[in-house]
Design an enzyme around this catalytic site. Structure first.
Site, mmCIF file in Angstrom:
data_model
loop_
_atom_site.group_PDB
_atom_site.id
_atom_site.type_symbol
_atom_site.label_atom_id
_atom_site.label_comp_id
_atom_site.label_asym_id
_atom_site.label_seq_id
_atom_site.Cartn_x
_atom_site.Cartn_y
_atom_site.Cartn_z
ATOM 1 N N SER A 43 11.820 44.910 56.005
ATOM 2 C CA SER A 43 13.031 45.605 55.558
ATOM 3 C C SER A 43 13.407 45.154 54.154
ATOM 4 O O SER A 43 12.823 44.222 53.601
ATOM 5 C CB SER A 43 14.200 45.322 56.521
ATOM 6 O OG SER A 43 14.521 43.940 56.516
ATOM 7 N N SER B 182 18.178 34.278 44.712
ATOM 8 C CA SER B 182 19.405 35.059 44.606
ATOM 9 C C SER B 182 20.159 34.574 43.380
ATOM 10 O O SER B 182 19.918 33.466 42.887
ATOM 11 C CB SER B 182 20.270 34.852 45.860
ATOM 12 O OG SER B 182 21.554 35.387 45.688
ATOM 13 N N TYR C 233 23.934 29.117 52.364
ATOM 14 C CA TYR C 233 22.984 30.082 51.796
ATOM 15 C C TYR C 233 22.740 29.753 50.324
ATOM 16 O O TYR C 233 21.592 29.677 49.871
ATOM 17 C CB TYR C 233 23.546 31.492 51.952
ATOM 18 C CG TYR C 233 22.756 32.577 51.251
ATOM 19 C CD1 TYR C 233 21.535 33.019 51.767
ATOM 20 C CD2 TYR C 233 23.231 33.170 50.084
ATOM 21 C CE1 TYR C 233 20.816 34.021 51.135
ATOM 22 C CE2 TYR C 233 22.513 34.175 49.443
ATOM 23 C CZ TYR C 233 21.303 34.588 49.975
ATOM 24 O OH TYR C 233 20.591 35.584 49.336
ATOM 25 N N LYS D 252 19.291 28.372 48.336
ATOM 26 C CA LYS D 252 18.736 29.047 47.167
ATOM 27 C C LYS D 252 18.674 28.101 45.967
ATOM 28 O O LYS D 252 17.704 28.124 45.192
ATOM 29 C CB LYS D 252 19.563 30.293 46.830
ATOM 30 C CG LYS D 252 19.567 31.352 47.929
ATOM 31 C CD LYS D 252 18.161 31.829 48.274
ATOM 32 C CE LYS D 252 18.171 32.971 49.263
ATOM 33 N NZ LYS D 252 16.820 33.455 49.603
ATOM 34 N N THR E 277 20.730 46.674 50.519
ATOM 35 C CA THR E 277 19.891 46.367 51.678
ATOM 36 C C THR E 277 20.797 46.029 52.868
ATOM 37 O O THR E 277 22.021 46.083 52.760
ATOM 38 C CB THR E 277 18.967 45.173 51.393
ATOM 39 O OG1 THR E 277 19.772 43.986 51.262
ATOM 40 C CG2 THR E 277 18.166 45.380 50.113
#
Length: 298
Positions: free
Chosen positions: A46, A175, A188, A192, A223
């Site tokens: 995906s 990111s 998160y 990263k 997304t």
């Protein structure tokens, strides 16, 4: 006088860029770089990973693809959609969180099928939507295991193959959060940031082995990343962020990433607000702090 000279400089540079783009279309670079290469994409079921596979199949038909993610059915559907046969594609289910002890056998399987690996695109990962105080340790642990430890462990397994071949290209999709931490994305962002540190070190350690490293920093891309993100309890967030919903089309994002890879860029900034956010963080951190302070995080 100064502004007139500056304007002329920008004008001339702009003309040169436009002429170069017209004479040397970027998709030609993509096709040339990826020609007959074996490219392994994680998180291919995906989002950005899926679009990377689709764009590679369109722009460089000779490229052989390894498609990995947890959902084997989605991968097989993608391979069928792209009309890829067994000589062109290997569907290889992979769970970065739980299968780290199987990575060596997975790499061996790829080499047995195609003889080598040329490019590993580390795209798999999961995001977060929870305040620090509300986030369970198990969620912090899962975020780090999937986004950081799983990614670097797979890369270290492939690294030995690259060293033996004296050639290879690691691509890691991080990111803008790899530069800028923001509310609701603490662990998160930490994962990263960690990827940046690891792959910057890898690039320096193995430059003499002719191993390239490209770090991709997306901003807002349209997304399902927020739908699948962890909440503090570990449940799926299940909601589309408005900024994500208005983000850059993932097909354009994938194309820009492939352009950067084919040019062997060290870093690529793609997606809505990525470049602005990163450069503000670099040159005007105080200003960015005040902007984020008064901006909704979703």
């Amino acid at each position: 006088m100064f502004w007139a000279i500056l304007f002329q400089i920008f004008l001339y540079v702009g003309i040169i860029v436009l002429v170069a783009y017209w004479l040397f279309p970027l998709h030609d670079n993509i096709e040339k770089y990826f020609q007959n290469k074996v490219v392994w994409i994680t998180g291919a079921s995906s989002g950005i990973g899926r679009e990377l596979a689709k764009e590679l199949a369109r722009l460089s038909p000779s490229t052989r693809l390894i498609l990995s993610a947890r959902r084997e059915g989605e991968l097989q559907t993608l391979a069928n959609e792209l009309h890829l046969n067994a000589d062109q594609c290997l569907v290889l289910p992979l769970d970065l969180e739980l299968q780290y002890d199987c990575f060596e056998s997975k790499v061996d399987l790829v080499i047995e099928r195609f003889g080598r690996i040329d490019v590993l695109i580390n795209n798999a990962g999961i995001s977060q939507r929870s305040f620090i105080r509300d986030t369970a340790y198990t969620v912090d642990s899962r975020l780090m295991n999937i986004n950081f430890l799983g990614t670097i462990t797979l890369s270290k397994t492939v690294l030995q193959h690259f060293i033996e071949r004296q050639k290879g290209h690691f691509v890691v999709v991080t990111s803008a959060a790899g530069y800028v931490g923001s509310p609701l994305r603490s662990t998160y962002a930490a994962a990263k940031h960690a990827l940046h540190g690891f792959f910057d070190a890898l690039r320096l350690e193995h430059v003499r082995d002719h191993i390239d490293v490209t770090i991709v920093c997306p901003g807002f891309v349209r997304t399902d990343i927020s739908l699948n993100a962890f909440e503090g309890s570990g449940l799926k967030h299940g909601k589309m962020d408005p900024k994500t919903d208005k983000g850059t089309d993932p097909t354009k994002c994938a194309y820009d990433i492939l352009c950067g890879i084919s040019n062997r860029e060290h870093e690529i900034y793609v997606g809505h607000m990525a470049s602005v956010t990163i450069y503000l963080r670099r040159f005007f951190p105080r200003l960015l702090y005040h902007i984020l302070l008064h901006t909704k995080s979703t």
